[in-house]
Scaffold this active site. Sequence first.
Site, PDB file in Angstrom:
ATOM      1  N   TRP B 446      50.759 138.800  96.719  1.00  0.00           N
ATOM      2  CA  TRP B 446      49.974 138.682  95.217  1.00  0.00           C
ATOM      3  C   TRP B 446      49.729 137.298  94.607  1.00  0.00           C
ATOM      4  CZ3 TRP B 446      53.473 142.155  91.762  1.00  0.00           C
ATOM      5  CH2 TRP B 446      54.742 141.462  91.173  1.00  0.00           C
ATOM      6  N   GLU B 447      48.676 137.350  93.857  1.00  0.00           N
ATOM      7  CA  GLU B 447      48.305 135.824  93.234  1.00  0.00           C
ATOM      8  C   GLU B 447      47.973 135.126  94.299  1.00  0.00           C
ATOM      9  OE1 GLU B 447      48.553 135.309  90.049  1.00  0.00           O
ATOM     10  OE2 GLU B 447      50.091 136.564  89.167  1.00  0.00           O
ATOM     11  N   GLY B 448      47.331 135.670  95.343  1.00  0.00           N
ATOM     12  CA  GLY B 448      46.897 134.761  96.304  1.00  0.00           C
ATOM     13  C   GLY B 448      47.870 134.521  97.566  1.00  0.00           C
TER      14      GLY B 448
END
Lengths: 612, 612
Positions: B446-448
């Site tokens: 998540w978050e890239g």
Amino acid sequence: MAEFVYDLRDLKFIVKEWLDMEEIFNLEKFRDNYGFEDIDLVLDEAYKIAREVIFPINKEGDRTGVKFENGRAILPPAYVETYRFLQENGWGSANESLASETAMPLTLYRAYNEMFMAASPALMSYVKLTTGAANLIYRFGTDKDRRLFLDKMLSGKWSGTMCLTEPNAGSDVGDATTRAYPTDDPRIYKIKGTKMFITGGEVNLGENIIHMVLARPEGGAPGSRGLGLYIVPKIWVNDDGSLGEPNDVTCIAIENKMGLKASATAMLSFGENDNCRGILVGDPPDSEGRSKGLAMMFHMMNESRIGTGHNALAQMAAAYYFAARYAVERIQGRPFTNPKAGRVPIIKHEDIRRMLMEMKAQVEAIRAMIFRGFYYLDIAEHSGDREKAALCRGYADILTPLIKTYASETAWPMIALAIQVHGGAGYTEEYPVSQYARDAKILSIWEGTSFIQAMDLVNRKMRMKDGSIFAAWLDERRKFIEQNKEARGFGAEMQKLEKAYRCVAEIRELYASYYENMAEKGELIPLYALRVLTCCAQLFAAESIMDQALLAARKIEEPGTGHHDYAYYAGKISTAKYFIHNILPHVYLLTDLIKEADRSALECPEEALVIG
Amino acid sequence: MAEFVYDLRDLKFIVKEWLDMEEIFNLEKFRDNYGFEDIDLVLDEAYKIAREVIFPINKEGDRTGVKFENGRAILPPAYVETYRFLQENGWGSANESLASETAMPLTLYRAYNEMFMAASPALMSYVKLTTGAANLIYRFGTDKDRRLFLDKMLSGKWSGTMCLTEPNAGSDVGDATTRAYPTDDPRIYKIKGTKMFITGGEVNLGENIIHMVLARPEGGAPGSRGLGLYIVPKIWVNDDGSLGEPNDVTCIAIENKMGLKASATAMLSFGENDNCRGILVGDPPDSEGRSKGLAMMFHMMNESRIGTGHNALAQMAAAYYFAARYAVERIQGRPFTNPKAGRVPIIKHEDIRRMLMEMKAQVEAIRAMIFRGFYYLDIAEHSGDREKAALCRGYADILTPLIKTYASETAWPMIALAIQVHGGAGYTEEYPVSQYARDAKILSIWEGTSFIQAMDLVNRKMRMKDGSIFAAWLDERRKFIEQNKEARGFGAEMQKLEKAYRCVAEIRELYASYYENMAEKGELIPLYALRVLTCCAQLFAAESIMDQALLAARKIEEPGTGHHDYAYYAGKISTAKYFIHNILPHVYLLTDLIKEADRSALECPEEALVIG
């Protein structure tokens, strides 16, 4: 839920093209029963069973787990049915057990069994344990024991377990406190004690459960040499084979585990009411209180430790195949080198290829390594050539800790890559990969932790027969390099392999020197043991996949060999190159660390290492 | 269940002894509210809350998870109570949000928040998201937006989310298809589309949920530059602040995840009945259809990506502390170098020490690296010295992908070590470590994803302002080595650090050369990007723990400094040495691989890479 796929081609390459199966099928044990013509039949049908029968229950087993009610452990009905289906239709223990006249070579059995383990690791743990227990009875039991137990176990009517661990005796099994008290019948003992982490210790797979229990007979010596081995049926078996009274074996708890949830891990109490009878296996204690229980148990260990490594391999392989399929189906992003192009399946992205290739290289190199182990075991067990059998036994002994540990330790990062390829989807239980991560984690712990294996390597296997067996094993590596260093197209790879060989040779001398200066160097032996094991394993795995690549390179050049196999062979060559360029160099790094022998982990004050 | 312990001493070392907190506390934003005297108060009380309030609900959250009934996501009551307790008593969003006058420096807030994340990562995800959403409104909303939303969010009455991902737009957020249709009111749009993997997207924490939604306004440009940002309350908020009608936001599903089970991950449908209103943040699309929605969203990204790395650190740290405590309590086996001695706590075994030390070294080096990131962010955000602020912003920009990825990728193997130290017990859910493994796995996604971060580093951060910022950052590494290479007792370590510095400098030049020859070398950029990131991260982490060790060495020699701290400082020195001797050398290996630039992963035929 994604469909189960498996690399049947790679399994067939191993048993049809790469290993010397001619030699195996010619062994007296197998000559009349198996041959090359069986390979496709067995593997094709097994793949179908793995896809259609076994994999469909795997997620349900994970979701439902084992219900524990009134002392009974209940599996989902589909699990019980599938277990029986496999055992009754000749896909289970009967193919693997020494007791069975129609047992397959391990090389063949394990080729199809790998797909079964990949399709449901929890289910196959019951089959494996039943085989293991049956093999113990076959090797060391009396004729009566064999008559009473083997048929029922190999047909799946009864299941089996191995009971070693206790709450206060895990890695140090010699500290077991379960006791065996003699009775009037010299072969019957009363058993009393608690065992834990017993796979299938209580389960509704069959009518009875046959526990193989390590316990200390009264007056037995302390430590592992005082332990005896006992057959302890959950329900007593009468002399005519019929079931008698319950045998005072109580399941106290079923563990709530991170994974392998359909594998019932039991805590068992034996003899709570002083009424648990066990049948002695082997001789009673000698005059010094020594028994051979642990030695008998360990007789099975080579195969079951390699089996654990194989289980790890099967799981990481399955996770890789799911990830690769996802990568061709999932559309996301544009190519870095051509951003104006449209969106592409993620397999077109270089980093996804890196992850898939890392998995493929580890999977195929480890698989090659493991099947060489099974080949050695087949020869060791069944060859009439006693010298060769002994040599192969020695090699299998060395490979055992390498396979068990390298495969089980590698599964964790590889399955993480499979999750990563899936992105957020991989973190959900709608996709199969997270379950593999959870199911596989136990494998670096059970059947002896990675450290136990590493010490088995450096403290026992590297030193057995004055180190001559390990020296012979290492010399085989040298010979391989010698024989192939001019191989066209693999010059750089053979050089890297040779460098890794020299690293391991150096480590061997270094470790030998430690034993000559225990006072100063002794603590370095365990401190770096696991890293030594990793070096040995990566060297052998690299050689094994390199050997496959050499064969693939020859196959590609054979005129007229079906071009439909070009991709497979070319892929094998890329895979070997990837392993040797990207994974094997860890041996150089680890060798530097081993030689540098930094002791900061020992120097750190314990108060700083432990918080609170 | 084991008791929660945390290394308060290391946190205090960072904020009381190591970082220049004087400078931070002197920033105008904090000067009147915080000072050194607050550190102990805050951290001691927070530790108590982490132990007594937060950790006790963590396992229950995992067991019970989120119930999804009639479109409502229901958390266990203890979860809701604890969330409210934190938010209402000044331990939550109000301390972190820019909107808050009494916000703490990140360096201080994060020191205590780390313990909260360690005690329950799932719970803290709600706090973090609420802060993040509030910060977006604070930075880019109108006065009215601030007035309507901020107080309620920062006091925990309403929670917040960020809605980027869609079923067909994950890593490639620019492909989002959620639409925003203008209405008569120029600030109000009708929102229509589906968002997934929305943490807290539906949850019963408060009376309302404020979604920050990326959507493409009608006529908006394709790709990410066409995306606008909208405030979409679950229940409409009237101009007087009271709650109005439900806003046509439907929760379709709550994901069944591998871990973080008490964190409700929702799939949301906006505007199923064409009745979902969103408030435009920032300007409407310009004449070319461009909006700044993603840019605004990314304004928050540095901090939240570092926050993800910090979350990973907190979890692996907690797992390490549990493992260390287990290792002093668990008696098993005899010392290898003294087998006649009795059984010992397993911490006496060299391999257990190796595992604990590996965890300690990674934890403390990563923590040091992360807190330097928070320090840079505090200065960048609040310093009156604009040049310094800009420099620190640049350094934080570089550190962001390093921290996010190195910490989240390292958590997985480190938590596996914590399980391994526990043996079979670690595989059961009776002990806390397996939950950390499951909870932490999402953090590399998540978050890239890690790859997105790696490309952010090599393709953006290494090249911003013609590479001058990265050059300045790298030169800081050189200066550190220059200044400390004569440090007594650390000669070998400084040499190794210098070698790693040279590796990264070489990689930088190599990558610069790739950009000059994209046709031939372009595909190597993404293929090796993650390995480049690992090298940069390990260099910076090693320098950071080395810097701490230099301070510890001085502290040890100060006359009269309480001998009760000797173990801590000596441990810090051992830890730095361990990191530099055992972990940092991976930079050398990876640099060799990057330079060799093997392409076998790209050459392997796709048909060989994908099975079935």
